[in-house]
Design a protein around this motif. Structure first.
Motif, PDB file in Angstrom:
ATOM      1  N   UNK A 113      58.771 124.946  24.857  1.00 41.85           N
ATOM      2  CA  UNK A 113      57.827 126.036  24.632  1.00 41.85           C
ATOM      3  C   UNK A 113      56.552 125.536  23.963  1.00 41.85           C
ATOM      4  N   UNK A 114      56.676 124.577  23.027  1.00 42.06           N
ATOM      5  CA  UNK A 114      55.497 124.024  22.373  1.00 42.06           C
ATOM      6  C   UNK A 114      54.547 123.442  23.411  1.00 42.06           C
ATOM      7  N   UNK A 115      55.054 122.602  24.311  1.00 43.39           N
ATOM      8  CA  UNK A 115      54.174 121.943  25.270  1.00 43.39           C
ATOM      9  C   UNK A 115      53.684 122.879  26.368  1.00 43.39           C
ATOM     10  N   UNK A 116      54.466 123.863  26.750  1.00 44.73           N
ATOM     11  CA  UNK A 116      53.972 124.863  27.703  1.00 44.73           C
ATOM     12  C   UNK A 116      52.830 125.638  27.062  1.00 44.73           C
ATOM     13  N   UNK A 125      50.979 124.737  24.484  1.00 44.47           N
ATOM     14  CA  UNK A 125      49.881 123.799  24.240  1.00 44.47           C
ATOM     15  C   UNK A 125      49.043 123.639  25.516  1.00 44.47           C
ATOM     16  N   UNK A 126      49.709 123.400  26.626  1.00 42.79           N
ATOM     17  CA  UNK A 126      49.010 123.206  27.895  1.00 42.79           C
ATOM     18  C   UNK A 126      48.262 124.448  28.351  1.00 42.79           C
ATOM     19  N   UNK A 127      48.914 125.599  28.267  1.00 44.90           N
ATOM     20  CA  UNK A 127      48.258 126.844  28.677  1.00 44.90           C
ATOM     21  C   UNK A 127      47.077 127.172  27.771  1.00 44.90           C
ATOM     22  N   UNK A 128      47.261 126.994  26.470  1.00 50.15           N
ATOM     23  CA  UNK A 128      46.157 127.275  25.557  1.00 50.15           C
ATOM     24  C   UNK A 128      45.002 126.294  25.795  1.00 50.15           C
ATOM     25  N   UNK A 129      45.312 125.042  26.101  1.00 51.15           N
ATOM     26  CA  UNK A 129      44.260 124.084  26.419  1.00 51.15           C
ATOM     27  C   UNK A 129      43.443 124.567  27.620  1.00 51.15           C
ATOM     28  N   UNK A 130      44.121 125.029  28.669  1.00 53.03           N
ATOM     29  CA  UNK A 130      43.410 125.501  29.866  1.00 53.03           C
ATOM     30  C   UNK A 130      42.531 126.711  29.558  1.00 53.03           C
ATOM     31  N   UNK A 131      43.063 127.650  28.777  1.00 55.71           N
ATOM     32  CA  UNK A 131      42.282 128.828  28.383  1.00 55.71           C
ATOM     33  C   UNK A 131      41.054 128.396  27.587  1.00 55.71           C
ATOM     34  N   UNK A 132      41.239 127.491  26.634  1.00 54.57           N
ATOM     35  CA  UNK A 132      40.120 127.025  25.800  1.00 54.57           C
ATOM     36  C   UNK A 132      39.104 126.221  26.625  1.00 54.57           C
ATOM     37  N   UNK A 133      39.581 125.498  27.628  1.00 58.57           N
ATOM     38  CA  UNK A 133      38.677 124.723  28.476  1.00 58.57           C
ATOM     39  C   UNK A 133      37.749 125.668  29.249  1.00 58.57           C
ATOM     40  N   UNK A 134      38.333 126.735  29.786  1.00 52.63           N
ATOM     41  CA  UNK A 134      37.518 127.756  30.461  1.00 52.63           C
ATOM     42  C   UNK A 134      36.567 128.402  29.449  1.00 52.63           C
TER      43      UNK A 134
END
Length: 111
Positions: A57-60, A62-71
């Motif tokens: 769950x941490x890495x899922x 982390x990855x999803x939040x990274x994508x949201x923040x990148x946008x």
């Protein structure tokens, strides 16, 4: 409860690492053989976060939040710096006593 004891950490020196430190519970990979205390603390904060959420769950998250923040920010480094887990770790990594007083799920404050 978790703040009453120090989580296990297996430090591994990886000179070719592209970042200063990388945590995958219970391993912490460091670029330099003798990392500074603040970086060790930064990675210990990530250990605590990973125990709270579980690795998957941490890495899922982390990855999803990274994508949201990148946008949101349009730049990968700004996205990385604004992930809630990183914001908590960077905000507190110089406070070497932080994990003794940290409340569970504290990264929520940084969303």
């Amino acid at each position: 409860m978790l703040n009453r004891f120090r989580l296990p950490m297996i430090a591994v020196h990886v000179p070719s690492l592209w970042v200063g430190g990388l945590t995958v519970f219970p391993w912490v990979f460091f670029k330099h053989a003798k990392p500074p205390a603040w970086l060790i603390n930064h990675e210990r904060i990530h250990l605590r976060q990973q125990v709270e959420l579980g690795l998957f769950l941490f890495y899922v998250w982390y990855g999803l939040e990274f994508l949201v923040r990148w946008v949101q920010y349009g730049h990968h480094h700004q996205a990385y710096l604004n992930i809630s887990f990183e914001r908590e770790a960077y905000s507190n990594d110089k406070n070497l006593a932080y994990l003794k007083t940290r409340k569970a799920w504290r990264f929520w404050k940084y969303l």
